[in-house]
Scaffold this active site. Structure first.
Site, mmCIF file in Angstrom:
data_model
loop_
_atom_site.group_PDB
_atom_site.id
_atom_site.type_symbol
_atom_site.label_atom_id
_atom_site.label_comp_id
_atom_site.label_asym_id
_atom_site.label_seq_id
_atom_site.Cartn_x
_atom_site.Cartn_y
_atom_site.Cartn_z
ATOM 1 N N HIS A 140 -2.142 -2.002 -9.822
ATOM 2 C CA HIS A 140 -3.259 -1.492 -8.821
ATOM 3 C C HIS A 140 -4.710 -2.437 -8.810
ATOM 4 O O HIS A 140 -4.759 -2.846 -9.855
ATOM 5 C CB HIS A 140 -3.711 -0.155 -9.156
ATOM 6 N N HIS B 91 0.878 -1.097 -0.114
ATOM 7 C CA HIS B 91 0.065 -0.147 0.036
ATOM 8 C C HIS B 91 1.078 1.124 0.062
ATOM 9 O O HIS B 91 1.785 1.310 -0.773
ATOM 10 C CB HIS B 91 -1.106 0.025 1.228
ATOM 11 N N ASP C 66 2.762 5.519 -6.583
ATOM 12 C CA ASP C 66 3.978 5.704 -5.706
ATOM 13 C C ASP C 66 5.493 5.523 -6.485
ATOM 14 O O ASP C 66 6.357 5.646 -5.956
ATOM 15 C CB ASP C 66 3.900 4.424 -4.688
HETATM 16 N N1 CMC Z 1 5.055 -6.476 -10.064
HETATM 17 C C1 CMC Z 1 4.842 -7.931 -10.971
HETATM 18 N N2 CMC Z 1 3.819 -8.607 -10.976
HETATM 19 C C2 CMC Z 1 2.795 -7.967 -10.531
HETATM 20 C C3 CMC Z 1 2.567 -6.608 -9.839
HETATM 21 C C4 CMC Z 1 3.995 -6.114 -9.673
HETATM 22 N N3 CMC Z 1 3.909 -4.814 -9.175
HETATM 23 N N4 CMC Z 1 1.500 -6.446 -9.351
HETATM 24 C C5 CMC Z 1 0.586 -7.511 -9.906
HETATM 25 N N5 CMC Z 1 1.364 -8.412 -10.600
HETATM 26 C C6 CMC Z 1 0.958 -9.804 -11.003
HETATM 27 C C7 CMC Z 1 0.618 -10.761 -9.861
HETATM 28 O O1 CMC Z 1 1.725 -11.480 -9.871
HETATM 29 C C8 CMC Z 1 -0.290 -11.528 -10.553
HETATM 30 O O2 CMC Z 1 0.163 -12.144 -11.703
HETATM 31 P P1 CMC Z 1 -0.421 -13.784 -12.035
HETATM 32 O O3 CMC Z 1 -1.917 -13.532 -12.625
HETATM 33 O O4 CMC Z 1 0.438 -14.286 -13.031
HETATM 34 O O5 CMC Z 1 -0.511 -14.358 -10.560
HETATM 35 C C9 CMC Z 1 -1.183 -10.266 -11.303
HETATM 36 O O6 CMC Z 1 -0.228 -9.409 -11.727
HETATM 37 C C10 CMC Z 1 -2.284 -9.599 -10.583
HETATM 38 O O7 CMC Z 1 -1.931 -9.458 -9.356
HETATM 39 P P2 CMC Z 1 -2.629 -9.476 -8.034
HETATM 40 O O8 CMC Z 1 -1.681 -9.459 -6.853
HETATM 41 O O9 CMC Z 1 -3.737 -10.264 -8.113
HETATM 42 O O10 CMC Z 1 -3.215 -7.801 -8.094
HETATM 43 P P3 CMC Z 1 -3.873 -7.180 -6.663
HETATM 44 O O11 CMC Z 1 -5.034 -6.425 -7.238
HETATM 45 O O12 CMC Z 1 -4.208 -8.068 -5.537
HETATM 46 O O13 CMC Z 1 -2.705 -6.245 -6.058
HETATM 47 C C11 CMC Z 1 -1.020 -4.318 -5.795
HETATM 48 C C12 CMC Z 1 -2.476 -4.821 -6.451
HETATM 49 C C13 CMC Z 1 -1.087 -3.048 -5.730
HETATM 50 C C14 CMC Z 1 -1.038 -4.978 -4.456
HETATM 51 C C15 CMC Z 1 -0.161 -4.944 -6.724
HETATM 52 O O14 CMC Z 1 -0.125 -4.906 -8.094
HETATM 53 C C16 CMC Z 1 1.240 -4.820 -6.095
HETATM 54 O O15 CMC Z 1 2.030 -5.666 -5.340
HETATM 55 N N6 CMC Z 1 2.065 -3.801 -6.621
HETATM 56 C C17 CMC Z 1 3.290 -3.434 -5.980
HETATM 57 C C18 CMC Z 1 3.196 -2.394 -4.665
HETATM 58 C C19 CMC Z 1 2.575 -1.159 -5.021
HETATM 59 O O16 CMC Z 1 3.211 -0.592 -5.996
HETATM 60 N N7 CMC Z 1 1.758 -0.667 -4.325
HETATM 61 C C20 CMC Z 1 1.215 0.480 -4.441
HETATM 62 C C21 CMC Z 1 -0.440 0.658 -4.922
HETATM 63 S S1 CMC Z 1 -1.069 2.249 -5.214
HETATM 64 C C22 CMC Z 1 -0.886 3.132 -4.025
HETATM 65 C C23 CMC Z 1 -1.567 2.383 -2.621
HETATM 66 O O17 CMC Z 1 -2.337 1.706 -2.691
HETATM 67 O O18 CMC Z 1 -0.820 2.865 -1.725
#
Ligand code: CMC
Length: 455
Positions: free
Chosen positions: A330, A290, A386
């Site tokens: 996201h 987050h 971010d």
């Molecule tokens: N790098 C590589 N792969 C990713 C990433 C990433 N940053 N984010 C998602 N994926 C992949 C994930 O491995 C999955 O792949 P597969 O379908 O093959 O298993 C697919 O994309 C879907 O990901 P998810 O984890 O199901 O998506 P989510 O909606 O649960 O997670 C998230 C959203 C923001 C937690 C995630 O994208 C992430 O961890 N990003 C990196 C951390 C980040 O930048 N967070 C800040 C978010 S914006 C501001 C805030 O909220 O504070």
């Protein structure tokens, strides 16, 4: 049965425009049910009520059907009039106003008012709001000494969370959350004091004396003064930094039902005081998935160290070993985060004045590769807010572990607006999800420490 469901839904709930219904046939019983579909006025926000499914039973003893939705992938937990996001089209609006327009023309405190009250303040309302918040920026001296008890290397987010929670012990009357005047005072106190506590956390990790608020300054200038002032009698912040921080605060002020806002609403739904509820939001924000991501972006860039190492790093991310490209992806945005676009432009302005950040080259190359790589394209992973904020913060000389604190200062406005909206929403109750129990059935206690079992 379908009529019963319809009658119940139509009877006791606040109006969401009804349109059509969902017919569900239970193959276990052969019965058919109809759950009304509600529109909230925005295409794509159609819902059925989870409670309507409870009517679907095998027999009268049956509890009724529940919805299993870990991580709330497809569950609306509330109705809200505060922030609107269209994740596919990259749209973000506060109370209907596009984020681009607010970032261009508004002040952070104007946005804080808008989020809470639903309309832009008049001049008179704004002046009083600013006056009241400025008036409450000081904290009790015991809070100052309390903060000095933290270790020299304490993470500033831990310090912020601990001290915001501690504020509830200084204002016990804040627990009277149903009194509009107490609520108003608590909201003003939180907006006023969180920057002071954030700045104190900064001074503590730097080993510098705490600087008291200067209420002649604007919200952002006062914050920068408490962070950076040394011996000068009146601190004069770099106007570009003031502008950049004002915009960054506006961009971070709210983001509907994100993890930390959900935490504030869930904790607040127990009717605890708002200092405690906001402290819960701060802890949730701290996590690297987050708000903690802005810190992790910089740490990731430090690890990459040079553009030539990017292909290896990207290969590691795609290798499925859990390594993520921080600042990408996201839950809601499946296109470029509109905040990230504004931040990128802002970063250009800041770098023109303070010089190109040495890691910008790595960030730009990461972005270029990610936006053209099928792994990221197919998963709709775009830069989020971010990704570039850390680079701006660092060029303003904020330490890396302070970045998420800056996010928390701004998000306090959204948390409070959402907390109050939740309290005033007659449909809300204590947040209490169901579970699907998958543990053992009943069994007899037999101690493994002393033989013999039950006596
Ligand atoms: N790098 C590589 N792969 C990713 C990433 C990433 N940053 N984010 C998602 N994926 C992949 C994930 O491995 C999955 O792949 P597969 O379908 O093959 O298993 C697919 O994309 C879907 O990901 P998810 O984890 O199901 O998506 P989510 O909606 O649960 O997670 C998230 C959203 C923001 C937690 C995630 O994208 C992430 O961890 N990003 C990196 C951390 C980040 O930048 N967070 C800040 C978010 S914006 C501001 C805030 O909220 O504070």
């Amino acid at each position: 049965m379908s009529d019963k469901v319809r009658a119940e839904v139509g009877g006791g709930h606040a109006p969401l425009g009804g349109s059509g219904s969902l017919e569900i046939r239970d193959t276990r019983t052969g019965k058919t049910y109809a759950a009304p579909i509600f529109e909230a006025g925005v295409v794509g926000d159609e819902t059925i009520r989870g409670m309507d499914l409870r009517q679907i039973k095998v027999d009268s003893e049956d509890f009724g059907l529940m919805v299993y939705d870990p991580a709330f992938m497809n569950t609306a937990s509330c109705k809200s009039a505060i922030t609107y996001i269209d994740g596919d089209r990259g749209i973000l609006r506060y109370r209907g106003y596009p984020i681009e327009q607010l970032a261009e023309g508004a002040t952070f405190l104007e946005v804080a008012w808008l989020l809470r009250k639903g309309e832009l303040p008049t001049k008179q309302e704004y002046d009083k709001w600013v006056h009241d918040i400025s008036y409450h920026t000081y904290v009790h001296e015991n809070v100052r000494t309390f903060m000095q008890g933290f270790r020299y290397d304490a993470h500033p987010m831990s310090m912020l969370c601990g001290t915001v929670a501690a504020l509830s012990s200084f204002y016990p009357q804040a627990s009277d959350i149903h009194d509009p005047q107490e609520r108003n005072l608590s909201i003003i106190r939180l907006l006023a004091k969180v920057p002071t506590l954030a700045a104190f956390a900064y001074r503590h990790i730097k080993g510098l004396p705490f600087i008291y608020p200067d209420n002649r300054l604007s919200y952002v200038e006062n914050f920068l003064s408490m962070v950076a002032r040394m011996s000068e009698p009146k601190y004069e912040a770099n106007p570009l930094f003031v502008k950049a921080l004002e915009v960054l605060f506006i961009l971070h002020a709210d983001h509907e039902q994100n993890c930390s806002t959900n935490a504030v609403r869930a904790v607040g739904s127990s009717h605890v005081d708002p200092f405690s509820a906001v402290a819960a939001g701060i802890v949730a924000l701290y996590g690297p998935l987050h708000g903690g991501a802005n810190e992790q972006v910089l740490r990731m860039i430090e690890v990459i160290n040079h553009p030539r190492n990017i292909p290896d790093f990207i290969a590691g991310v795609k290798g499925g070993k859990g390594q993520r490209l921080m600042g990408f992806g996201h839950r809601v945005y499946k296109s470029y985060d509109p905040r990230a676009k504004i931040v990128k432009r802002l970063a250009d302005e800041v770098f023109q004045v303070v010089g190109i950040d040495k890691d910008l080259e790595i960030a730009l190359e990461l972005e270029r590769i990610a936006l053209s790589d099928d792994y990221f394209i197919s998963r709709k992973l775009y830069p989020n807010v971010d990704f570039y904020t850390g680079l701006i913060y660092r060029s303003m000389a904020f330490p890396v572990d302070f970045f998420t604190v800056l996010f928390a200062v701004a998000r306090t406005a959204g948390w409070l607006a959402q907390w109050e909206e939740m309290l005033l929403d007659k449909e809300q109750k204590i947040a209490r999800p169901r579970q699907i129990y998958i543990g053992p059935g009943e069994r007899t206690y037999q101690s493994k420490l002393k033989p013999g079992g039950l006596k």
